[in-house]
Design a protein around this motif. Structure first.
Motif, PDB file in Angstrom:
ATOM      1  N   ALA A  61       0.828  -1.202   0.000  1.00  0.00           N
ATOM      2  CA  ALA A  61       0.000   0.000   0.000  1.00  0.00           C
ATOM      3  C   ALA A  61       0.864   1.255   0.000  1.00  0.00           C
ATOM      4  N   VAL A  62       1.964   1.241   0.773  1.00  0.00           N
ATOM      5  CA  VAL A  62       2.860   2.389   0.822  1.00  0.00           C
ATOM      6  C   VAL A  62       3.539   2.592  -0.521  1.00  0.00           C
ATOM      7  N   ASN A 122      -4.322  12.983  -0.493  1.00  0.00           N
ATOM      8  CA  ASN A 122      -5.256  13.237   0.606  1.00  0.00           C
ATOM      9  C   ASN A 122      -4.621  12.876   1.948  1.00  0.00           C
ATOM     10  N   SER A 123      -3.349  13.190   2.103  1.00  0.00           N
ATOM     11  CA  SER A 123      -2.603  12.922   3.345  1.00  0.00           C
ATOM     12  C   SER A 123      -2.642  11.457   3.762  1.00  0.00           C
ATOM     13  N   GLY A 124      -2.637  10.563   2.783  1.00  0.00           N
ATOM     14  CA  GLY A 124      -2.569   9.138   3.077  1.00  0.00           C
ATOM     15  C   GLY A 124      -3.897   8.470   3.357  1.00  0.00           C
ATOM     16  N   VAL A 125      -4.999   9.190   3.209  1.00  0.00           N
ATOM     17  CA  VAL A 125      -6.320   8.665   3.549  1.00  0.00           C
ATOM     18  C   VAL A 125      -7.172   8.528   2.288  1.00  0.00           C
ATOM     19  N   THR A 126      -7.589   7.299   1.987  1.00  0.00           N
ATOM     20  CA  THR A 126      -8.494   7.091   0.856  1.00  0.00           C
ATOM     21  C   THR A 126      -9.870   7.651   1.179  1.00  0.00           C
ATOM     22  N   GLY A 127     -10.346   7.406   2.397  1.00  0.00           N
ATOM     23  CA  GLY A 127     -11.661   7.892   2.799  1.00  0.00           C
ATOM     24  C   GLY A 127     -12.736   6.874   2.528  1.00  0.00           C
ATOM     25  N   GLU A 128     -13.955   7.311   2.692  1.00  0.00           N
ATOM     26  CA  GLU A 128     -15.105   6.429   2.546  1.00  0.00           C
ATOM     27  C   GLU A 128     -15.422   6.165   1.079  1.00  0.00           C
ATOM     28  N   ASN A 137      -2.105   6.896  -0.452  1.00  0.00           N
ATOM     29  CA  ASN A 137      -3.323   6.635   0.315  1.00  0.00           C
ATOM     30  C   ASN A 137      -3.482   5.155   0.640  1.00  0.00           C
ATOM     31  N   ASP A 138      -4.177   4.905   1.743  1.00  0.00           N
ATOM     32  CA  ASP A 138      -4.410   3.530   2.183  1.00  0.00           C
ATOM     33  C   ASP A 138      -5.387   2.821   1.253  1.00  0.00           C
ATOM     34  N   GLN A 139      -5.490   1.513   1.417  1.00  0.00           N
ATOM     35  CA  GLN A 139      -6.430   0.708   0.642  1.00  0.00           C
ATOM     36  C   GLN A 139      -7.630   0.382   1.527  1.00  0.00           C
TER      37      GLN A 139
END
Length: 153
Positions: free
Chosen positions: A6-7, A73-79, A111-113
């Motif tokens: 992911a990174v 997005n600062s590493g955040v995929t979000g909803e 961003n994360d998965q």
């Protein structure tokens, strides 16, 4: 291993997208076999890949996807807030959007998965699974869309 992937994926996305922080509108495209790919209704573009460890065959009616926001997005995929599935004789096209990006200045560490179970309208059969973002957005210009095929038997 998944966290490391992911990174790495996020870092490559950051470089390949030029750290685009905006949520560009999506368009509709027509794949080669004529099936219409409608863009998800709202949100930021997201890419996806098949989560490892699942058995997929002709009778598969759901697939777990790992969804990642395309833009910074600062590493955040979000909803995950929108999903669109389109089928044709040769493929199943799945396109996602995610919640709008954070307000203000955002970093671009990748961003994360986010795991998301995609219910298919009918068994997969011998069709390919396609990432719709690769056909209908700025994602098509990234290394992640060198192929839009996410799975084939």
């Amino acid at each position: 291993m998944a966290a490391m992937k992911a990174v790495v994926v996020g870092a490559i996305l950051s470089v390949m997208t030029g750290c685009v922080a905006g949520d560009a509108p999506e368009t509709t495209a027509t794949p080669p076999d004529g099936a219409q790919v409608a863009a998800p209704s709202a949100g930021a573009v997201a890419l996806w890949d098949v989560a490892p460890g699942q058995r997929i065959d002709e009778s598969t009616t759901s697939v777990t996807a790992l969804v990642t926001r395309l833009g910074c997005n600062s590493g955040v995929t979000g909803e995950v807030n929108s999903l669109h599935v389109t089928t044709s004789a040769s493929e199943v096209v799945v396109a996602f959007t995610v919640s709008p990006r954070q307000q203000g200045v955002v970093g671009c560490p990748g961003n994360d998965q986010v795991e998301y179970v995609v219910g298919l309208p009918e068994p997969l059969g011998d069709r390919r699974l396609i990432d719709g973002a690769c056909r209908s957005s700025e994602a098509s210009r990234t290394v992640f869309c060198q192929t839009d095929v996410r799975f084939r038997l």
